[in-house]
Design a protein around this motif. Structure first.
Motif, PDB file in Angstrom:
ATOM      1  N   ILE A   1       1.289 -35.601 -10.671  1.00  0.00           N
ATOM      2  CA  ILE A   1       0.746 -34.201 -10.567  1.00  0.00           C
ATOM      3  C   ILE A   1      -0.894 -34.547  -9.924  1.00  0.00           C
ATOM      4  O   ILE A   1      -1.188 -33.593  -9.159  1.00  0.00           O
ATOM      5  N   LEU A   2      -1.632 -35.207 -10.658  1.00  0.00           N
ATOM      6  CA  LEU A   2      -2.625 -35.298 -10.037  1.00  0.00           C
ATOM      7  C   LEU A   2      -3.086 -36.017  -8.800  1.00  0.00           C
ATOM      8  O   LEU A   2      -3.870 -35.807  -7.975  1.00  0.00           O
ATOM      9  N   LEU A   3      -1.961 -36.897  -8.503  1.00  0.00           N
ATOM     10  CA  LEU A   3      -1.931 -37.632  -7.138  1.00  0.00           C
ATOM     11  C   LEU A   3      -1.739 -36.568  -6.209  1.00  0.00           C
ATOM     12  O   LEU A   3      -2.234 -36.409  -5.069  1.00  0.00           O
ATOM     13  N   MET A   4      -0.656 -35.625  -6.237  1.00  0.00           N
ATOM     14  CA  MET A   4      -0.317 -34.683  -5.519  1.00  0.00           C
ATOM     15  C   MET A   4      -1.588 -33.506  -5.116  1.00  0.00           C
ATOM     16  O   MET A   4      -1.784 -33.191  -4.099  1.00  0.00           O
ATOM     17  N   LEU A   5      -2.090 -33.291  -6.175  1.00  0.00           N
ATOM     18  CA  LEU A   5      -3.485 -32.458  -6.097  1.00  0.00           C
ATOM     19  C   LEU A   5      -4.597 -33.227  -5.299  1.00  0.00           C
ATOM     20  O   LEU A   5      -5.100 -32.479  -4.413  1.00  0.00           O
TER      21      LEU A   5
ATOM     22  N   ARG B   1       7.165 -41.571 -19.462  1.00  0.00           N
ATOM     23  CA  ARG B   1       7.523 -40.307 -18.596  1.00  0.00           C
ATOM     24  C   ARG B   1       6.376 -39.307 -18.537  1.00  0.00           C
ATOM     25  O   ARG B   1       6.193 -38.754 -17.335  1.00  0.00           O
ATOM     26  N   LYS B   2       5.699 -39.058 -19.637  1.00  0.00           N
ATOM     27  CA  LYS B   2       4.799 -37.894 -19.449  1.00  0.00           C
ATOM     28  C   LYS B   2       3.520 -38.355 -18.584  1.00  0.00           C
ATOM     29  O   LYS B   2       3.104 -37.786 -17.898  1.00  0.00           O
ATOM     30  N   VAL B   3       3.168 -39.910 -19.026  1.00  0.00           N
ATOM     31  CA  VAL B   3       2.144 -40.373 -18.072  1.00  0.00           C
ATOM     32  C   VAL B   3       2.294 -40.207 -16.736  1.00  0.00           C
ATOM     33  O   VAL B   3       1.393 -40.017 -15.888  1.00  0.00           O
TER      34      VAL B   3
END
Length: 292
Positions: free
Chosen positions: A17-21, A9-11
């Motif tokens: 988050i990285l994808l949205m950034l 879940r953390k991964v």
């Protein structure tokens, strides 16, 4: 009690988050590129290739060249007049039409609505519109930019749907107190439809602000009435500023950054205005999609 997340879940959260950034950067980078390029030194920017993450040698020469043209400020004044007067007239006429079409006891309501809807799909074309504007004495007038498009059918439908969603009991109570249709519309219906009105102000205002084609057709021979977008279009497409200058290499280089300064100058007012109506946007748009 805090629930412990599993490693998978953390991964997944980190990946999201990285994808949205990355997606956010891709969306905002074109605007940042235009701003950075407009503040760059012309010679350094012309020689640079690749991703631009900061101005290449900070310079405001492009903006000085843009505002050196006296037509820019006059174009701002013309555009503000058309936007303010045109949008106000748009909202008033659209509200009157939407109020009429939202009443339940209107005779021939459906045929009238069908004829209005036909205007979304059938148009007389440019030449009949041009002849119509000339025959009405609107040629080379600001009203040629305002009156022909005074009511948008789509915006009329959105406002009509908003009016239909207002409880009839409020109007019945107003009629008991002696209110007529104008009192009901402007003191009850419109205040309760502020979200929709705000969205339509944005729609109509953006349409007037970005319009350059209609002024190019109807304001020929009256350059003192040109709105900002037509002046900027002439500066970019016809290279008026370059042609009026000495035409040296320095002027050519400054024109490269000046193009981006022109984009910033023309879009900044709307970017400042948009946040004030953004909170109404979702609600106002959804009204038209729920009831049609």
């Amino acid at each position: 009690m805090k629930i412990k997340e599993s490693p998978s879940r953390k991964v997944f959260n980190v990946f999201n988050i990285l994808l949205m950034l990355v997606i956010g950067f891709i969306c905002i980078y074109p605007f940042l590129y235009v701003v950075f390029a407009s503040f760059s030194d012309a010679a350094q920017f012309f020689q640079y290739n690749g991703v631009l993450l900061a101005p290449k040698g900070f310079s405001t020469a492009a903006y000085k060249e843009v505002f050196k043209n006296g037509d820019i400020l006059r174009g701002y004044g013309n555009t503000i007049f058309v936007v303010v007067v045109g949008t106000a007239l748009n909202i008033v006429l659209t509200a009157l039409g939407a109020y009429f079409l939202s009443r339940k006891n209107v005779m021939l309501k459906k045929p009238i609505m069908m004829m209005i809807l036909l205007t979304m799909y059938i148009s007389g074309g440019l030449i009949p519109s041009y002849l119509n504007v000339r025959s009405m004495g609107l040629y080379q007038s600001y009203w040629a930019l305002i009156l022909p498009g005074a009511i948008s059918t789509m915006n009329l439908i959105i406002m009509r749907s908003a009016f239909e969603a207002i409880p009839e009991s409020l109007e019945d109570a107003a009629r008991v107190d002696g209110a007529n249709h104008f009192v009901i519309l402007f003191q009850i219906v419109l205040p309760l439809s502020k979200a929709t009105v705000a969205v339509l102000v944005l729609y109509y205002g953006l349409a007037h602000w970005n319009d350059w084609f209609a002024p190019m057709i109807y304001l020929q021979g009256a350059p003192q009435k040109y709105p900002l977008q037509l002046i900027l279009r002439n500066m970019l497409i016809d290279n008026q500023m370059v042609d009026s200058a000495s035409g040296g290499n320095d002027q050519f280089l400054i024109f490269e950054t000046m193009k981006y300064a022109v984009i910033v100058v023309s879009t900044l007012p709307m970017l400042i205005f948009y946040p004030f109506v953004q909170k109404y946007f979702d609600k106002g748009v959804m009204v038209g999609s729920v009831k049609g």
